[in-house]
Design a protein around this motif. Structure first.
Motif, PDB file in Angstrom:
ATOM      1  N   GLU A 157       0.815  -1.216   0.000  1.00 26.11           N
ATOM      2  CA  GLU A 157       0.000   0.000   0.000  1.00 26.11           C
ATOM      3  C   GLU A 157       0.850   1.269   0.000  1.00 26.11           C
ATOM      4  O   GLU A 157       0.331   2.369  -0.224  1.00 26.11           O
ATOM      5  N   VAL A 171      -9.911  -2.588  -2.233  1.00 28.02           N
ATOM      6  CA  VAL A 171      -8.614  -2.308  -2.856  1.00 28.02           C
ATOM      7  C   VAL A 171      -8.506  -3.041  -4.185  1.00 28.02           C
ATOM      8  O   VAL A 171      -9.205  -4.041  -4.426  1.00 28.02           O
ATOM      9  N   SER A 172      -7.629  -2.532  -5.041  1.00 31.76           N
ATOM     10  CA  SER A 172      -7.204  -3.250  -6.231  1.00 31.76           C
ATOM     11  C   SER A 172      -5.733  -3.596  -6.063  1.00 31.76           C
ATOM     12  O   SER A 172      -4.942  -2.775  -5.585  1.00 31.76           O
ATOM     13  N   VAL A 173      -5.373  -4.823  -6.415  1.00 31.91           N
ATOM     14  CA  VAL A 173      -4.007  -5.303  -6.238  1.00 31.91           C
ATOM     15  C   VAL A 173      -3.386  -5.548  -7.612  1.00 31.91           C
ATOM     16  O   VAL A 173      -3.978  -6.224  -8.464  1.00 31.91           O
ATOM     17  N   ARG A 230       4.180  -6.548  -5.591  1.00 33.17           N
ATOM     18  CA  ARG A 230       2.751  -6.439  -5.299  1.00 33.17           C
ATOM     19  C   ARG A 230       2.443  -5.006  -4.871  1.00 33.17           C
ATOM     20  O   ARG A 230       3.113  -4.452  -3.980  1.00 33.17           O
ATOM     21  N   SER A 254      -0.891  -2.334  -3.870  1.00 31.30           N
ATOM     22  CA  SER A 254      -2.330  -2.226  -3.591  1.00 31.30           C
ATOM     23  C   SER A 254      -2.733  -0.758  -3.567  1.00 31.30           C
ATOM     24  O   SER A 254      -1.993   0.091  -3.061  1.00 31.30           O
TER      25      SER A 254
END
Length: 379
Positions: free
Chosen positions: A302, A331-333, A345, A347
């Protein structure tokens, strides 16, 4: 005193003169040659909800059984409210345990289950009736007194087990995976109910869990366990934002770890060469390390920013290709493949109902993080 409360200087663990309610001193428990608990020392203060967090086989449940008296330490000392527990049997300790299975008596009603311990202790009937009524109200089970366990939902059974554990007014309540049998939504709801009940009674809770979210929600502090040892103790914020080892960083939440080595070591900043990012990483403060030392830079998903255009406001940036996108509601990951082959990764919070279609699969993007977003961990 839960982890969601603001952290102030009146926290007892920050006061060098505060006397711990529970003192664990160099405790080891061996089964043959295997040390299930390995030289553990820990202080817990009155009124805390302290969570022991770790994976299966890390020793957390064994430590709980040592506190309850169901197991005897191979070495070390356990002191509860100033009393050494050596040789004190479970029934004589100022503790009670709530088991993961709840262990309710199937042939007894709710009120008889709750009253069982008091009846065994010979408490007068009138007092038992009053205390049972009070407990039913506390756990919001008024009107369920005559039901049997098979007539209750999982959440209701959990509340009855909690009431039975609390009715004897233990100084220390031990909870072994107390919410493990509940579904996700009910578990989240019950976490806050547990906090409310604990705060209303002032009983010290020691909770064993493998669920990171549960530990972060419930606890005043967390002790992360691995291989029989407590590897870090801190508030949920400290554990998440300032992990002291690769294990803690990787175990708590999701994290991106960039391998590298120190090329410049100054008092006010450090430069880390990272082939995985394809660039040098700037750290805006000194660290404990020397030039040439291998380290890992930990950045939470994040805290990464992503854009099709250059991130001119950031010093730590690199480029990559979007491989995968997962829409998860809040959220979009994004999974991004860097030129080095490293997968990252990222988010992003979905603050509006509209889906952001500006970023999609196979896009070439820039990603980066602010100077204070990363933690350097010895490799």
């Amino acid at each position: 005193m839960s982890g969601n409360r603001s952290e102030t200087d009146d926290r007892p663990w920050a006061d060098p003169d505060a006397v711990p309610f529970l003192q664990i001193r160099n405790v080891t428990k061996r089964f043959g040659a295997f040390a299930a608990v390995d030289n553990v020392s820990l202080d817990v203060y009155k009124g805390e909800i302290f969570c022991l967090l770790g994976g299966s086989g890390c020793g957390k449940s064994t430590l709980l059984r040592l506190l309850s008296g169901f197991e005897e330490a191979s070495s070390g000392q356990i002191i509860i409210d100033g009393q050494d527990q050596a040789g004190v049997p479970p029934y004589a300790r100022q503790t009670n345990m709530m088991f993961q299975s709840y262990a309710l008596f199937p042939h007894m009603s709710v009120e008889r289950n709750i009253a069982y311990g008091l009846k065994r202790d010979g408490v007068p009937k009138a007092e038992i009736a009053t205390r049972v009524t009070d407990m039913l109200s506390l756990v919001q089970m008024d009107g369920f007194a005559t039901r049997k366990p098979h007539q209750l939902s999982g959440g209701q059974k959990q509340r009855v087990a909690l009431a039975r554990s609390l009715i004897k007014k233990p100084k220390l309540l031990l909870l072994d995976e107390p919410l493990g049998a509940l579904d996700k939504k009910l578990r989240e709801q019950t976490q806050f109910e547990l906090i409310t009940i604990q705060e209303s009674l002032g009983v010290t809770f020691m909770v064993v869990t493998h669920d990171q979210e549960e530990a972060m929600t419930l606890s005043s502090r967390i002790g992360v366990m691995n291989a029989g040892q407590i590897v870090q103790v801190g508030t949920p914020h400290e554990i998440y934002e300032y992990p002291q080892s690769r294990f803690v960083a990787d175990f708590i939440g999701s994290v991106n770890l960039f391998e590298g080595w120190i090329t410049e070591d100054h008092e006010d900043h450090v430069i880390i060469r990272s082939p995985e990012t394809g660039t040098d990483i700037f750290v805006p403060h000194g660290i404990t390390g020397v030039e040439g030392q291998k380290v890992a830079v930990a950045v939470r998903p994040e805290k990464l920013q992503i854009s099709k255009s250059r991130l001119e406001n950031l010093r730590n940036t690199t480029t990559g290709t979007i491989e995968e996108i997962a829409y998860m509601g809040n959220v979009s990951v994004f999974q991004v493949l860097l030129g080095s082959g490293k997968r990252v990764r990222i988010s992003q919070s979905n603050r509006t109902r509209e889906v952001d279609h500006t970023l999609t699969w196979d896009d070439q993007i820039h990603l980066g993080w602010s100077d204070d977003a990363a933690i350097v961990i010895a490799s």
